[in-house]
Design a protein around this motif. Sequence first.
Motif, PDB file in Angstrom:
ATOM      1  N   LEU A 182      39.565  38.266  52.548  1.00 47.20           N
ATOM      2  CA  LEU A 182      40.436  37.313  53.238  1.00 47.20           C
ATOM      3  C   LEU A 182      41.700  37.980  53.774  1.00 47.20           C
ATOM      4  O   LEU A 182      42.589  37.303  54.286  1.00 47.20           O
ATOM      5  N   ASN A 183      41.781  39.303  53.625  1.00 48.15           N
ATOM      6  CA  ASN A 183      42.917  40.087  54.114  1.00 48.15           C
ATOM      7  C   ASN A 183      44.223  39.660  53.446  1.00 48.15           C
ATOM      8  O   ASN A 183      45.283  39.597  54.079  1.00 48.15           O
ATOM      9  N   LEU A 184      44.150  39.393  52.138  1.00 54.25           N
ATOM     10  CA  LEU A 184      45.342  39.125  51.337  1.00 54.25           C
ATOM     11  C   LEU A 184      45.700  40.391  50.562  1.00 54.25           C
ATOM     12  O   LEU A 184      44.933  41.361  50.535  1.00 54.25           O
ATOM     13  N   ASN A 185      46.854  40.380  49.932  1.00 51.91           N
ATOM     14  CA  ASN A 185      47.317  41.551  49.174  1.00 51.91           C
ATOM     15  C   ASN A 185      46.542  41.635  47.852  1.00 51.91           C
ATOM     16  O   ASN A 185      46.992  41.129  46.825  1.00 51.91           O
ATOM     17  N   TRP A 186      45.399  42.284  47.900  1.00 52.54           N
ATOM     18  CA  TRP A 186      44.533  42.376  46.726  1.00 52.54           C
ATOM     19  C   TRP A 186      45.163  43.208  45.610  1.00 52.54           C
ATOM     20  O   TRP A 186      44.810  43.056  44.427  1.00 52.54           O
ATOM     21  N   GLU A 187      46.092  44.109  45.958  1.00 52.99           N
ATOM     22  CA  GLU A 187      46.711  44.963  44.945  1.00 52.99           C
ATOM     23  C   GLU A 187      47.518  44.147  43.942  1.00 52.99           C
ATOM     24  O   GLU A 187      47.685  44.556  42.794  1.00 52.99           O
ATOM     25  N   SER A 193      46.018  41.799  36.914  1.00 51.73           N
ATOM     26  CA  SER A 193      44.882  41.837  35.988  1.00 51.73           C
ATOM     27  C   SER A 193      45.050  42.957  34.974  1.00 51.73           C
ATOM     28  O   SER A 193      44.700  42.814  33.802  1.00 51.73           O
ATOM     29  N   ARG A 194      45.622  44.085  35.414  1.00 50.82           N
ATOM     30  CA  ARG A 194      45.898  45.179  34.484  1.00 50.82           C
ATOM     31  C   ARG A 194      46.923  44.739  33.442  1.00 50.82           C
ATOM     32  O   ARG A 194      46.760  44.986  32.238  1.00 50.82           O
ATOM     33  N   LEU A 195      47.989  44.099  33.906  1.00 53.81           N
ATOM     34  CA  LEU A 195      49.023  43.634  32.984  1.00 53.81           C
ATOM     35  C   LEU A 195      48.475  42.588  32.024  1.00 53.81           C
ATOM     36  O   LEU A 195      48.836  42.557  30.846  1.00 53.81           O
ATOM     37  N   GLU A 196      47.601  41.728  32.529  1.00 53.72           N
ATOM     38  CA  GLU A 196      47.006  40.712  31.662  1.00 53.72           C
ATOM     39  C   GLU A 196      46.137  41.362  30.593  1.00 53.72           C
ATOM     40  O   GLU A 196      46.136  40.936  29.435  1.00 53.72           O
ATOM     41  N   GLN A 415      57.158  42.147  33.775  1.00 53.72           N
ATOM     42  CA  GLN A 415      56.438  42.617  34.957  1.00 53.72           C
ATOM     43  C   GLN A 415      55.498  41.539  35.490  1.00 53.72           C
ATOM     44  O   GLN A 415      55.360  41.361  36.705  1.00 53.72           O
ATOM     45  N   LYS A 416      54.831  40.821  34.574  1.00 56.22           N
ATOM     46  CA  LYS A 416      53.930  39.754  34.998  1.00 56.22           C
ATOM     47  C   LYS A 416      54.693  38.652  35.724  1.00 56.22           C
ATOM     48  O   LYS A 416      54.243  38.149  36.761  1.00 56.22           O
ATOM     49  N   ALA A 417      55.851  38.299  35.189  1.00 53.76           N
ATOM     50  CA  ALA A 417      56.652  37.258  35.833  1.00 53.76           C
ATOM     51  C   ALA A 417      57.077  37.688  37.232  1.00 53.76           C
ATOM     52  O   ALA A 417      57.025  36.900  38.197  1.00 53.76           O
ATOM     53  N   ASP A 460      47.967  32.402  39.282  1.00 54.45           N
ATOM     54  CA  ASP A 460      48.069  32.333  37.829  1.00 54.45           C
ATOM     55  C   ASP A 460      48.283  33.744  37.296  1.00 54.45           C
ATOM     56  O   ASP A 460      48.679  34.647  38.047  1.00 54.45           O
ATOM     57  N   ASP A 461      48.014  33.955  36.022  1.00 53.54           N
ATOM     58  CA  ASP A 461      48.301  35.257  35.408  1.00 53.54           C
ATOM     59  C   ASP A 461      47.422  36.383  35.933  1.00 53.54           C
ATOM     60  O   ASP A 461      47.710  37.560  35.688  1.00 53.54           O
ATOM     61  N   LEU A 462      46.343  36.059  36.644  1.00 55.27           N
ATOM     62  CA  LEU A 462      45.475  37.088  37.216  1.00 55.27           C
ATOM     63  C   LEU A 462      45.671  37.226  38.721  1.00 55.27           C
ATOM     64  O   LEU A 462      44.915  37.921  39.382  1.00 55.27           O
TER      65      LEU A 462
END
Length: 577
Positions: A182-187, A193-196, A415-417, A460-462
Amino acid sequence: MLRKISANFSSFQPVIFQSGFNVILADMGPGASDKHSRNARGKTTLIQAINYCLGGSLAKPLAPLGAEGWSFTLELDLFGSVVSAARNLKGGSRLKLTFPSDLTGALEPFMDENSTVSVEDWKFLLGLGLFSLDRPSESGERGISPRTLLSYIIRTEAVKDPLKIIPQQPAWSSRQHVAYLLNLNWELVRDLSRLEEESDTYKAIARATKKNLLPRALRPEPELMLELAEAQRELQDLESRVSGFRVVDDPTDLVNRADRVTEELKELRNEALVDRRMIELYSESIENPEEDEQPSGSDLADLYSEMQRAFTPDALQSFDTVQAFHHKLMSNRRRFLSAELERLRSQQSERDEKIKRLVTSRNSILAVLDAGGALDELAAIQNERVEASARVTEIETALSNVRELAQAQEDVRLQKAQLRKETARDLSANRRKLDSVASRFDQMMQELYSVGGVLTAEVDDLGYKFTLKVSTSASGGVTRMQLLCFDLTLMAEGFAEKHHPGFLIHDSVVFDGVDPRQISAALALVKRTVAASGGQYICTMNSNDVPDAIRKEDWFAQGTRRVVLDTEKGGILGTTF
C-alpha cells in the motif's frame, strides 16, 4: 508482466501470456466419461512452475520431475526489457538468465562465467525490478521479502484472511508486507514489532523472576540487595582475619606463658586484696582517735570525790604521769599508722601498674593464639575470602543485570510510545490514499454481492493494523471473493506506485464454492480492472465453474491461453509422474 512459461521437454506445450485477462482452462474432452475429471490436470502444477522460476521453493508435486531432468523457463518483463530465467528442478540453486545487451551493465555483476545467477541474487533482482526493493533482506532482519510479496501476487491457497498468505503467517509479517504493497511506511511496523518482541521477552523474564523460575542470577532486586549486604559483611570479616593472621610455630609455649601470667596476676590480686583491707583498717583508726584517749587525773579525783573517797596528792600526781605516757604512746601509734598507710598505698600503686602490664601481656598472648595458626589454616581462610569475593561479584553482577533489565523495559516502553505517535502521524498523512483503497474495495464487493466491504487501518503496538470486513455472512464463496477483491485492489492501487509488479495469479481454488452469478461478476470485474490499470491477471479454472454466459464472451475466449482436456494424457505437462 509474465510472457511465457516453457520446459525442456516437448510434451509440455509452452504457455504464452498477454496483458489483461489470461485463463488456463481444464475442459471436458470429446468422448469423456464419468471416470474422467477436470481436476488433477496440472493447473496448479503450472502455477508452481512459474513460482519456482521466480525464486520459490520446489513444490513437492514437482520433485519427481527433477529426477527426470526437467527444467522450466520463464520469460518476464524486468527492468524495461524481457528477461528469460531457466531453472532446473533438481539442484536448482542457480538460474540461467538470458537478457538483451542493454541490461548487461545491470545484470552482469550478478552473473558467473556460465551466465547463471544464484537464487538469492535472483530474489534481490526480482525485488528490485518488480517491487522497487533496493536492498536485500537479511536473515532475521524482519525486512521486506520479495518472496513474501510474490506470495500475495501468486495465490495457490484461498486463505480466509486475505491479509495473510498462509494462516500461520506472523502478524508482523502480514502487516509489514501489506503496508509495503500500500506504499505506507512499513519500517514503522518493523520497528514496532521488534520493540513488542523485546517487551514480551522482558515481561516473560520479569514473570519468571517473580515466580523464581529462573536461575539465581535473576532475582528480585530487594532480595539481591539483602544478600549483597550479607556477602559484603562476610567478605570484610574474612579480610580482617587474613590481615591480622600470624602464623604460630609453637602455640603450646604461648599457652604456658599465658598460664604463668595468669597465675602471677592471681597472686598479685590476692596481695592487693589484703593490702586494701589493711589500708581501710588503718585509715579508720586514724580517723577515730577519741576511742584511744583515757580520762585525766582530775577527772578521776572528781569521780572519787563524788564517791566520797579522796586521793592523796601523790596519787593524783601519778595519774598525770600515766596520762602523759598514754598521750605519747597514742601519738607514736598514729605516726606508725600514717607511715604504714603511705607504705601500703605506694605498694598498691606499684602493684596496680604491674597488674596492668601483666594483663596487657596476657591479652597480647591470647590475641596471637586467637588470630594465629598453621599455614594450612591461613590458606583455608584465604580460599574462603576468594570465594566470598566471587560471591559478592556474582551478586553485584546479578543486581546490575536486574537494574539494566528494568531500564531496558522502560526504554522500550518509551520507544514504543514514540513510534506509535510517528505511525499515527504517518497514517493520518496517508488517510486520503487509504480511503481511496477502501472505497475501491467496497465498490468491488458491492458489485459482486451488493453488500458493503470495508478496509480499515489503525495503529496499535505492532504498527498498522489492517482489517477487512464484509457486511454479509462469511460463507466460503464470500471469503474467496473477498480475497479476489483485495488482491485486485492491491494491484490497481500499487502498480502505478511501483510497489506491485502489475500481474496477479489465482489458482482455481479461489473460485471453488462460489455461486456462478458471483463468478460471472468477478471475472467481468477482473477484466475491467486489469484493462483500466494496464495489469495482467492469470487464473486457472475448471470449465464447469465458468458460467455459460462468460464462456461466450469474446474477451474470455481471447484470454484462454491453454485448454487442457480431461481425456488428455498427462494433463498440461503431457506426462504422468
